[in-house]
Design a protein around this motif. Sequence first.
Motif, PDB file in Angstrom:
ATOM      1  N   PRO A   1      38.452  97.461  11.453  1.00  0.00           N
ATOM      2  CA  PRO A   1      39.732  97.478  12.162  1.00  0.00           C
ATOM      3  C   PRO A   1      40.905  96.947  11.333  1.00  0.00           C
ATOM      4  O   PRO A   1      42.040  97.335  11.569  1.00  0.00           O
ATOM      5  N   ILE A   2      40.626  96.067  10.367  1.00  0.00           N
ATOM      6  CA  ILE A   2      41.718  95.513   9.566  1.00  0.00           C
ATOM      7  C   ILE A   2      42.381  96.618   8.734  1.00  0.00           C
ATOM      8  O   ILE A   2      43.612  96.685   8.659  1.00  0.00           O
ATOM      9  N   ALA A   3      41.591  97.497   8.145  1.00  0.00           N
ATOM     10  CA  ALA A   3      42.166  98.595   7.367  1.00  0.00           C
ATOM     11  C   ALA A   3      42.988  99.515   8.262  1.00  0.00           C
ATOM     12  O   ALA A   3      44.089  99.938   7.880  1.00  0.00           O
ATOM     13  N   TRP A   4      42.478  99.824   9.432  1.00  0.00           N
ATOM     14  CA  TRP A   4      43.227 100.656  10.373  1.00  0.00           C
ATOM     15  C   TRP A   4      44.494  99.955  10.832  1.00  0.00           C
ATOM     16  O   TRP A   4      45.521 100.586  11.054  1.00  0.00           O
ATOM     17  N   LEU A   5      44.420  98.650  10.993  1.00  0.00           N
ATOM     18  CA  LEU A   5      45.597  97.891  11.404  1.00  0.00           C
ATOM     19  C   LEU A   5      46.694  97.968  10.347  1.00  0.00           C
ATOM     20  O   LEU A   5      47.866  98.176  10.665  1.00  0.00           O
ATOM     21  N   VAL A   6      46.314  97.845   9.100  1.00  0.00           N
ATOM     22  CA  VAL A   6      47.307  97.939   8.022  1.00  0.00           C
ATOM     23  C   VAL A   6      47.920  99.340   7.994  1.00  0.00           C
ATOM     24  O   VAL A   6      49.145  99.492   7.879  1.00  0.00           O
ATOM     25  N   LEU A   7      47.088 100.362   8.124  1.00  0.00           N
ATOM     26  CA  LEU A   7      47.619 101.729   8.160  1.00  0.00           C
ATOM     27  C   LEU A   7      48.527 101.940   9.367  1.00  0.00           C
ATOM     28  O   LEU A   7      49.588 102.559   9.259  1.00  0.00           O
ATOM     29  N   ALA A   8      48.135 101.427  10.521  1.00  0.00           N
ATOM     30  CA  ALA A   8      48.951 101.576  11.726  1.00  0.00           C
ATOM     31  C   ALA A   8      50.284 100.856  11.577  1.00  0.00           C
ATOM     32  O   ALA A   8      51.318 101.346  12.061  1.00  0.00           O
ATOM     33  N   MET A   9      50.274  99.709  10.909  1.00  0.00           N
ATOM     34  CA  MET A   9      51.527  98.994  10.666  1.00  0.00           C
ATOM     35  C   MET A   9      52.454  99.827   9.777  1.00  0.00           C
ATOM     36  O   MET A   9      53.668  99.851   9.993  1.00  0.00           O
ATOM     37  N   LEU A  10      51.881 100.521   8.809  1.00  0.00           N
ATOM     38  CA  LEU A  10      52.693 101.377   7.939  1.00  0.00           C
ATOM     39  C   LEU A  10      53.205 102.601   8.693  1.00  0.00           C
ATOM     40  O   LEU A  10      54.331 103.049   8.484  1.00  0.00           O
ATOM     41  N   TRP A  11      52.362 103.166   9.564  1.00  0.00           N
ATOM     42  CA  TRP A  11      52.738 104.374  10.292  1.00  0.00           C
ATOM     43  C   TRP A  11      53.682 104.096  11.462  1.00  0.00           C
ATOM     44  O   TRP A  11      54.633 104.816  11.685  1.00  0.00           O
ATOM     45  N   PHE A  12      53.374 103.064  12.250  1.00  0.00           N
ATOM     46  CA  PHE A  12      54.092 102.826  13.512  1.00  0.00           C
ATOM     47  C   PHE A  12      55.035 101.635  13.461  1.00  0.00           C
ATOM     48  O   PHE A  12      55.742 101.378  14.429  1.00  0.00           O
ATOM     49  N   GLY A  13      55.009 100.870  12.411  1.00  0.00           N
ATOM     50  CA  GLY A  13      55.845  99.680  12.335  1.00  0.00           C
ATOM     51  C   GLY A  13      55.211  98.530  13.111  1.00  0.00           C
ATOM     52  O   GLY A  13      54.005  98.496  13.334  1.00  0.00           O
ATOM     53  N   THR A  14      56.052  97.603  13.543  1.00  0.00           N
ATOM     54  CA  THR A  14      55.531  96.411  14.207  1.00  0.00           C
ATOM     55  C   THR A  14      55.734  96.467  15.718  1.00  0.00           C
ATOM     56  O   THR A  14      55.869  95.445  16.369  1.00  0.00           O
ATOM     57  N   GLY A  15      55.727  97.657  16.291  1.00  0.00           N
ATOM     58  CA  GLY A  15      55.908  97.798  17.734  1.00  0.00           C
ATOM     59  C   GLY A  15      54.579  97.836  18.470  1.00  0.00           C
ATOM     60  O   GLY A  15      53.531  97.432  17.952  1.00  0.00           O
ATOM     61  N   ASP A  16      54.634  98.375  19.682  1.00  0.00           N
ATOM     62  CA  ASP A  16      53.442  98.447  20.526  1.00  0.00           C
ATOM     63  C   ASP A  16      52.460  99.524  20.085  1.00  0.00           C
ATOM     64  O   ASP A  16      51.305  99.510  20.484  1.00  0.00           O
ATOM     65  N   GLY A  17      52.916 100.475  19.289  1.00  0.00           N
ATOM     66  CA  GLY A  17      52.032 101.545  18.843  1.00  0.00           C
ATOM     67  C   GLY A  17      50.903 101.061  17.949  1.00  0.00           C
ATOM     68  O   GLY A  17      49.807 101.618  17.970  1.00  0.00           O
ATOM     69  N   THR A  18      51.155 100.027  17.185  1.00  0.00           N
ATOM     70  CA  THR A  18      50.149  99.515  16.257  1.00  0.00           C
ATOM     71  C   THR A  18      48.911  98.982  16.977  1.00  0.00           C
ATOM     72  O   THR A  18      47.796  99.416  16.668  1.00  0.00           O
ATOM     73  N   PRO A  19      49.044  98.071  17.958  1.00  0.00           N
ATOM     74  CA  PRO A  19      47.834  97.606  18.652  1.00  0.00           C
ATOM     75  C   PRO A  19      47.135  98.712  19.438  1.00  0.00           C
ATOM     76  O   PRO A  19      45.901  98.788  19.441  1.00  0.00           O
ATOM     77  N   VAL A  20      47.907  99.593  20.062  1.00  0.00           N
ATOM     78  CA  VAL A  20      47.304 100.676  20.859  1.00  0.00           C
ATOM     79  C   VAL A  20      46.485 101.593  19.968  1.00  0.00           C
ATOM     80  O   VAL A  20      45.326 101.923  20.270  1.00  0.00           O
ATOM     81  N   PHE A  21      47.051 102.019  18.859  1.00  0.00           N
ATOM     82  CA  PHE A  21      46.346 102.896  17.943  1.00  0.00           C
ATOM     83  C   PHE A  21      45.103 102.209  17.374  1.00  0.00           C
ATOM     84  O   PHE A  21      44.030 102.819  17.303  1.00  0.00           O
ATOM     85  N   THR A  22      45.239 100.965  16.977  1.00  0.00           N
ATOM     86  CA  THR A  22      44.115 100.252  16.367  1.00  0.00           C
ATOM     87  C   THR A  22      42.986 100.054  17.366  1.00  0.00           C
ATOM     88  O   THR A  22      41.807 100.205  17.013  1.00  0.00           O
ATOM     89  N   VAL A  23      43.306  99.746  18.618  1.00  0.00           N
ATOM     90  CA  VAL A  23      42.270  99.604  19.645  1.00  0.00           C
ATOM     91  C   VAL A  23      41.565 100.934  19.875  1.00  0.00           C
ATOM     92  O   VAL A  23      40.335 101.000  19.979  1.00  0.00           O
ATOM     93  N   PHE A  24      42.323 102.016  19.950  1.00  0.00           N
ATOM     94  CA  PHE A  24      41.719 103.334  20.146  1.00  0.00           C
ATOM     95  C   PHE A  24      40.763 103.668  19.008  1.00  0.00           C
ATOM     96  O   PHE A  24      39.626 104.088  19.242  1.00  0.00           O
ATOM     97  N   ILE A  25      41.223 103.469  17.774  1.00  0.00           N
ATOM     98  CA  ILE A  25      40.393 103.790  16.606  1.00  0.00           C
ATOM     99  C   ILE A  25      39.140 102.906  16.557  1.00  0.00           C
ATOM    100  O   ILE A  25      38.067 103.355  16.180  1.00  0.00           O
TER     101      ILE A  25
END
Length: 156
Positions: free
Chosen positions: A1-25
């Motif tokens: 999940p840490i790698a996905w979290l870093v990618l999500a931060m790059l893709w979605f920024g620091t908003g709500d999309g990052t935790p949602v995407f990372t939880v889904f993945i």
Amino acid sequence: PIAWLVLAMLWFGTGDGTPVFTVFIASFPVVFAGGMQGARTLEQRWRDLSQVFALPWHMRVTDIYLPHVISYLFPAWIVALGSSWRVVVMAELLASSDGVGAALASSRAQLDMPATLAWIGAVVLLLLALEYLLLEPVKREIERWREAGARREGLA
């Protein structure tokens, strides 16, 4: 999940999309594998029985397939729920300015041990409450057929 979290931060920024995407993945493979295992392990005799009695498709789904698959999905949901909480707190810790993870990061930055332990305890208690007060009663209700079958066979 840490790698996905870093990618999500790059893709979605620091908003709500990052935790949602990372939880889904993080949760999807566990739940998918549980569902697939449930679908693959249905005994052939139950399929044959439904064909012999010419059960309509909706009865096959609701009375044979769904109870069997759900009995495999519940453990997967519980594992996914625990994993999701860890991922959400970690994602909020690294990528959000509000939420439990952000509060935990703030208390850590201030070296406030009681607040840090309180936030950790709150997350653990909430997770346990969700599992044992919400999911477990639903699971017992849905899997009544399993207990009835065990009693009938003299196993309980």
